[in-house]
Design a protein around this motif. Structure first.
Motif, short mmCIF file in Angstrom:
data_model
loop_
_atom_site.label_atom_id
_atom_site.label_comp_id
_atom_site.label_asym_id
_atom_site.label_seq_id
_atom_site.Cartn_x
_atom_site.Cartn_y
_atom_site.Cartn_z
N ARG A 160 30.00 25.46 -36.81
CA ARG A 160 29.72 25.61 -35.38
C ARG A 160 30.92 25.05 -34.61
O ARG A 160 31.27 23.88 -34.77
N VAL A 161 31.53 25.93 -33.81
CA VAL A 161 32.65 25.54 -32.97
C VAL A 161 32.15 25.61 -31.53
O VAL A 161 31.74 26.67 -31.06
N THR A 162 32.15 24.47 -30.88
CA THR A 162 31.66 24.38 -29.51
C THR A 162 32.82 23.97 -28.61
O THR A 162 33.46 22.95 -28.85
N MET A 163 33.06 24.76 -27.61
CA MET A 163 34.09 24.44 -26.63
C MET A 163 33.43 23.65 -25.50
O MET A 163 32.35 24.01 -25.03
N ALA A 164 34.07 22.57 -25.11
CA ALA A 164 33.56 21.71 -24.05
C ALA A 164 34.28 22.04 -22.76
O ALA A 164 35.51 22.08 -22.72
N ALA A 165 33.50 22.29 -21.70
CA ALA A 165 34.09 22.66 -20.42
C ALA A 165 33.48 21.80 -19.31
O ALA A 165 32.38 21.26 -19.45
N LEU A 166 34.22 21.70 -18.22
CA LEU A 166 33.77 20.93 -17.07
C LEU A 166 34.07 21.71 -15.81
O LEU A 166 35.11 22.36 -15.70
N VAL A 167 33.13 21.67 -14.87
CA VAL A 167 33.37 22.25 -13.55
C VAL A 167 32.77 21.32 -12.50
O VAL A 167 31.69 20.77 -12.70
N ASP A 168 33.49 21.13 -11.43
CA ASP A 168 33.01 20.32 -10.31
C ASP A 168 32.49 21.25 -9.22
O ASP A 168 33.10 22.27 -8.91
N VAL A 169 31.35 20.88 -8.67
CA VAL A 169 30.77 21.61 -7.54
C VAL A 169 30.49 20.60 -6.43
O VAL A 169 30.14 19.46 -6.70
N ASP A 170 30.70 21.02 -5.20
CA ASP A 170 30.42 20.11 -4.08
C ASP A 170 28.93 19.85 -3.98
O ASP A 170 28.48 18.72 -3.92
N SER A 171 28.18 20.92 -3.95
CA SER A 171 26.72 20.84 -3.94
C SER A 171 26.21 22.13 -4.53
O SER A 171 26.86 23.18 -4.43
N ALA A 172 25.07 22.06 -5.16
CA ALA A 172 24.51 23.26 -5.78
C ALA A 172 23.03 23.03 -6.05
O ALA A 172 22.61 21.91 -6.33
N THR A 173 22.28 24.09 -5.95
CA THR A 173 20.86 24.04 -6.27
C THR A 173 20.60 25.00 -7.42
O THR A 173 20.51 26.21 -7.21
N PRO A 174 20.51 24.46 -8.64
CA PRO A 174 20.27 25.33 -9.78
C PRO A 174 18.83 25.86 -9.77
O PRO A 174 17.92 25.22 -9.25
N ARG A 175 18.68 27.05 -10.32
CA ARG A 175 17.36 27.67 -10.45
C ARG A 175 17.05 27.86 -11.94
O ARG A 175 17.95 28.07 -12.74
N VAL A 176 15.79 27.82 -12.27
CA VAL A 176 15.36 28.14 -13.63
C VAL A 176 15.30 29.66 -13.71
O VAL A 176 14.37 30.28 -13.19
N THR A 177 16.30 30.26 -14.30
CA THR A 177 16.38 31.72 -14.39
C THR A 177 15.91 32.23 -15.75
O THR A 177 15.74 33.43 -15.93
N GLU A 178 15.74 31.32 -16.70
CA GLU A 178 15.24 31.66 -18.03
C GLU A 178 14.06 30.74 -18.36
O GLU A 178 14.17 29.84 -19.18
N PRO A 179 12.92 30.98 -17.69
CA PRO A 179 11.78 30.07 -17.86
C PRO A 179 11.21 30.04 -19.28
O PRO A 179 10.50 29.09 -19.62
N HIS A 180 11.53 31.03 -20.08
CA HIS A 180 11.09 31.01 -21.47
C HIS A 180 11.90 30.00 -22.29
O HIS A 180 11.49 29.64 -23.40
N LEU A 181 13.01 29.52 -21.75
CA LEU A 181 13.85 28.54 -22.44
C LEU A 181 13.87 27.18 -21.76
O LEU A 181 13.74 26.15 -22.42
N ILE A 182 14.06 27.17 -20.45
CA ILE A 182 14.26 25.92 -19.70
C ILE A 182 13.11 25.69 -18.73
O ILE A 182 12.73 26.58 -17.99
N ARG A 183 12.58 24.47 -18.74
CA ARG A 183 11.50 24.11 -17.81
C ARG A 183 12.02 23.73 -16.43
O ARG A 183 11.43 24.08 -15.42
N THR A 184 13.12 22.96 -16.41
CA THR A 184 13.66 22.47 -15.15
C THR A 184 15.12 22.11 -15.33
O THR A 184 15.56 21.81 -16.45
N TRP A 185 15.87 22.15 -14.25
CA TRP A 185 17.24 21.63 -14.20
C TRP A 185 17.23 20.39 -13.33
O TRP A 185 16.62 20.40 -12.27
N GLU A 186 17.92 19.34 -13.78
CA GLU A 186 17.96 18.09 -13.01
C GLU A 186 19.36 17.52 -12.99
O GLU A 186 20.07 17.58 -14.00
N TRP A 187 19.73 16.95 -11.84
CA TRP A 187 20.99 16.22 -11.71
C TRP A 187 20.75 14.80 -12.20
O TRP A 187 19.79 14.14 -11.80
N THR A 188 21.62 14.31 -13.08
CA THR A 188 21.43 13.01 -13.72
C THR A 188 22.72 12.21 -13.70
O THR A 188 23.79 12.76 -13.99
#
Length: 168
Positions: A95-123
Protein backbone atom coordinates in the motif's frame (compact mmCIF):
# COMPACT_ATOMS: atom_id res chain seq x y z
CA UNK A 1 28.44 -9.64 -36.19
CA UNK A 2 24.77 -10.08 -37.01
CA UNK A 3 22.25 -10.06 -34.17
CA UNK A 4 19.42 -12.48 -34.64
CA UNK A 5 15.94 -11.14 -33.96
CA UNK A 6 14.18 -13.53 -31.64
CA UNK A 7 10.47 -13.83 -31.20
CA UNK A 8 10.68 -13.44 -27.44
CA UNK A 9 7.91 -11.21 -26.14
CA UNK A 10 8.79 -7.68 -25.14
CA UNK A 11 8.98 -7.05 -21.42
CA UNK A 12 6.14 -4.53 -21.70
CA UNK A 13 3.59 -6.55 -23.66
CA UNK A 14 1.91 -8.03 -20.61
CA UNK A 15 0.65 -5.99 -17.68
CA UNK A 16 2.26 -6.83 -14.35
CA UNK A 17 0.33 -8.76 -11.78
CA UNK A 18 -1.23 -6.31 -9.33
CA UNK A 19 0.90 -6.02 -6.24
CA UNK A 20 0.25 -2.51 -5.01
CA UNK A 21 -2.51 -0.03 -4.31
CA UNK A 22 -1.95 3.72 -4.66
CA UNK A 23 -3.98 6.16 -2.60
CA UNK A 24 -3.93 9.68 -1.26
CA UNK A 25 -4.97 11.11 2.09
CA UNK A 26 -5.63 14.83 2.42
CA UNK A 27 -5.07 16.88 5.54
CA UNK A 28 -7.49 19.79 5.19
CA UNK A 29 -6.43 22.55 7.59
CA UNK A 30 -8.64 25.54 8.35
CA UNK A 31 -7.58 29.06 9.36
CA UNK A 32 -7.72 28.01 13.05
CA UNK A 33 -5.26 25.15 12.45
CA UNK A 34 -7.88 22.42 12.84
CA UNK A 35 -7.96 19.37 10.58
CA UNK A 36 -10.98 17.77 8.96
CA UNK A 37 -11.82 14.20 9.99
CA UNK A 38 -14.74 12.01 9.01
CA UNK A 39 -16.36 9.36 11.19
CA UNK A 40 -16.61 6.20 9.10
CA UNK A 41 -19.46 3.78 9.78
CA UNK A 42 -16.82 1.26 10.97
CA UNK A 43 -16.12 3.62 13.91
CA UNK A 44 -12.74 4.94 12.76
CA UNK A 45 -11.93 8.58 12.08
CA UNK A 46 -10.28 9.33 8.75
CA UNK A 47 -8.95 12.01 6.49
CA UNK A 48 -10.63 12.58 3.14
CA UNK A 49 -8.94 10.56 0.43
CA UNK A 50 -8.99 7.43 -1.65
CA UNK A 51 -7.47 5.68 -4.62
CA UNK A 52 -5.56 7.45 -7.36
CA UNK A 53 -7.06 6.61 -10.74
CA UNK A 54 -4.71 5.24 -13.42
CA UNK A 55 -2.86 7.78 -15.51
CA UNK A 56 -3.38 10.50 -16.50
CA UNK A 57 -4.67 11.40 -12.98
CA UNK A 58 -1.96 12.93 -10.82
CA UNK A 59 -1.84 12.56 -7.04
CA UNK A 60 -2.86 16.20 -6.60
CA UNK A 61 -5.76 15.76 -9.04
CA UNK A 62 -6.87 12.66 -7.14
CA UNK A 63 -6.74 14.64 -3.88
CA UNK A 64 -8.95 17.36 -5.38
CA UNK A 65 -11.39 14.79 -6.79
CA UNK A 66 -11.62 12.76 -3.58
CA UNK A 67 -12.07 15.90 -1.49
CA UNK A 68 -14.92 17.07 -3.73
CA UNK A 69 -16.56 13.61 -3.89
CA UNK A 70 -16.36 12.98 -0.14
CA UNK A 71 -16.93 16.43 1.38
CA UNK A 72 -18.28 18.70 -1.36
CA UNK A 73 -15.25 20.98 -0.86
CA UNK A 74 -13.73 22.31 -4.05
CA UNK A 75 -10.10 23.40 -3.94
CA UNK A 76 -7.75 24.26 -6.81
CA UNK A 77 -5.20 21.59 -7.66
CA UNK A 78 -2.32 24.05 -7.32
CA UNK A 79 -3.19 24.49 -3.61
CA UNK A 80 -2.52 20.80 -2.87
CA UNK A 81 0.93 20.15 -1.36
CA UNK A 82 1.96 16.49 -1.61
CA UNK A 83 4.55 16.14 1.16
CA UNK A 84 5.24 12.43 1.71
CA UNK A 85 4.96 8.93 0.30
CA UNK A 86 4.15 6.20 2.80
CA UNK A 87 4.55 2.47 2.22
CA UNK A 88 3.20 -0.44 4.20
CA UNK A 89 1.58 -3.78 3.34
CA UNK A 90 -1.88 -5.14 4.03
CA UNK A 91 -2.94 -8.70 3.16
CA UNK A 92 0.13 -9.19 0.97
CA UNK A 93 -0.51 -6.04 -1.09
CA UNK A 94 1.91 -3.13 -0.97
CA UNK A 95 0.00 0.00 0.00
CA UNK A 96 1.48 3.29 -1.16
CA UNK A 97 -0.25 6.29 0.34
CA UNK A 98 0.58 9.80 -0.71
CA UNK A 99 0.18 12.42 2.01
CA UNK A 100 -1.21 15.79 0.96
CA UNK A 101 -2.12 19.03 2.70
CA UNK A 102 -4.39 21.88 1.70
CA UNK A 103 -5.21 25.04 3.64
CA UNK A 104 -8.68 26.55 3.46
CA UNK A 105 -9.77 29.84 5.00
CA UNK A 106 -13.17 28.49 5.92
CA UNK A 107 -15.22 25.60 4.66
CA UNK A 108 -18.35 23.69 5.51
CA UNK A 109 -17.95 20.05 4.55
CA UNK A 110 -21.01 17.99 3.67
CA UNK A 111 -21.57 14.27 4.06
CA UNK A 112 -21.84 13.36 0.39
CA UNK A 113 -21.31 9.62 0.89
CA UNK A 114 -23.61 8.78 3.81
CA UNK A 115 -23.11 5.06 3.22
CA UNK A 116 -19.46 5.58 4.26
CA UNK A 117 -19.18 8.67 6.48
CA UNK A 118 -21.50 9.68 9.32
CA UNK A 119 -20.13 13.18 9.90
CA UNK A 120 -17.22 15.49 9.14
CA UNK A 121 -15.71 17.42 12.05
CA UNK A 122 -12.98 20.02 12.47
CA UNK A 123 -10.55 18.86 15.16
CA UNK A 124 -7.52 20.43 16.82
CA UNK A 125 -4.42 18.34 15.99
CA UNK A 126 -3.62 17.95 19.68
CA UNK A 127 -7.13 16.58 20.39
CA UNK A 128 -7.54 13.93 17.69
CA UNK A 129 -10.29 11.38 18.28
CA UNK A 130 -9.65 7.64 18.37
CA UNK A 131 -9.49 5.26 16.77
CA UNK A 132 -7.94 6.67 13.62
CA UNK A 133 -7.99 4.79 10.29
CA UNK A 134 -4.43 3.41 9.96
CA UNK A 135 -3.40 5.33 6.80
CA UNK A 136 -4.82 8.55 8.28
CA UNK A 137 -2.86 8.00 11.50
CA UNK A 138 0.29 7.37 9.47
CA UNK A 139 -0.20 10.57 7.45
CA UNK A 140 -0.97 12.69 10.52
CA UNK A 141 2.05 11.26 12.38
CA UNK A 142 4.28 12.05 9.40
CA UNK A 143 2.93 15.61 9.23
CA UNK A 144 3.16 16.21 12.99
CA UNK A 145 5.59 13.73 14.61
CA UNK A 146 5.46 15.86 17.77
CA UNK A 147 1.92 14.57 18.44
CA UNK A 148 3.12 10.96 18.98
CA UNK A 149 0.09 9.50 17.18
CA UNK A 150 0.00 5.71 17.50
CA UNK A 151 0.02 3.93 14.13
CA UNK A 152 1.20 0.73 12.46
CA UNK A 153 4.76 0.67 11.12
CA UNK A 154 5.25 2.49 7.83
CA UNK A 155 8.15 3.43 5.59
CA UNK A 156 8.21 7.17 4.90
CA UNK A 157 9.74 9.21 2.13
CA UNK A 158 9.42 12.93 2.73
CA UNK A 159 9.06 14.92 -0.46
CA UNK A 160 10.54 18.34 -1.04
CA UNK A 161 7.73 20.85 -0.74
CA UNK A 162 7.88 23.93 -2.91
CA UNK A 163 5.37 25.41 -0.55
CA UNK A 164 5.67 26.06 3.19
CA UNK A 165 2.04 24.96 3.69
CA UNK A 166 3.19 21.38 4.33
CA UNK A 167 4.71 22.53 7.59
CA UNK A 168 2.68 22.39 10.81
Amino acid sequence: MDVENTSAPSRNTRPPQAQAALGVGVIVRDARGRVLLGLHHSGTWELPGGKVDPLPESVAAAAVRELREETGLDVPEDRIAVFAMLHDAVAGINRVTMAALVDVDSATPRVTEPHLIRTWEWTAPDALPAPLFDPSAQILATWRPDLAIPHPPVHRLLLAADDAQAMP
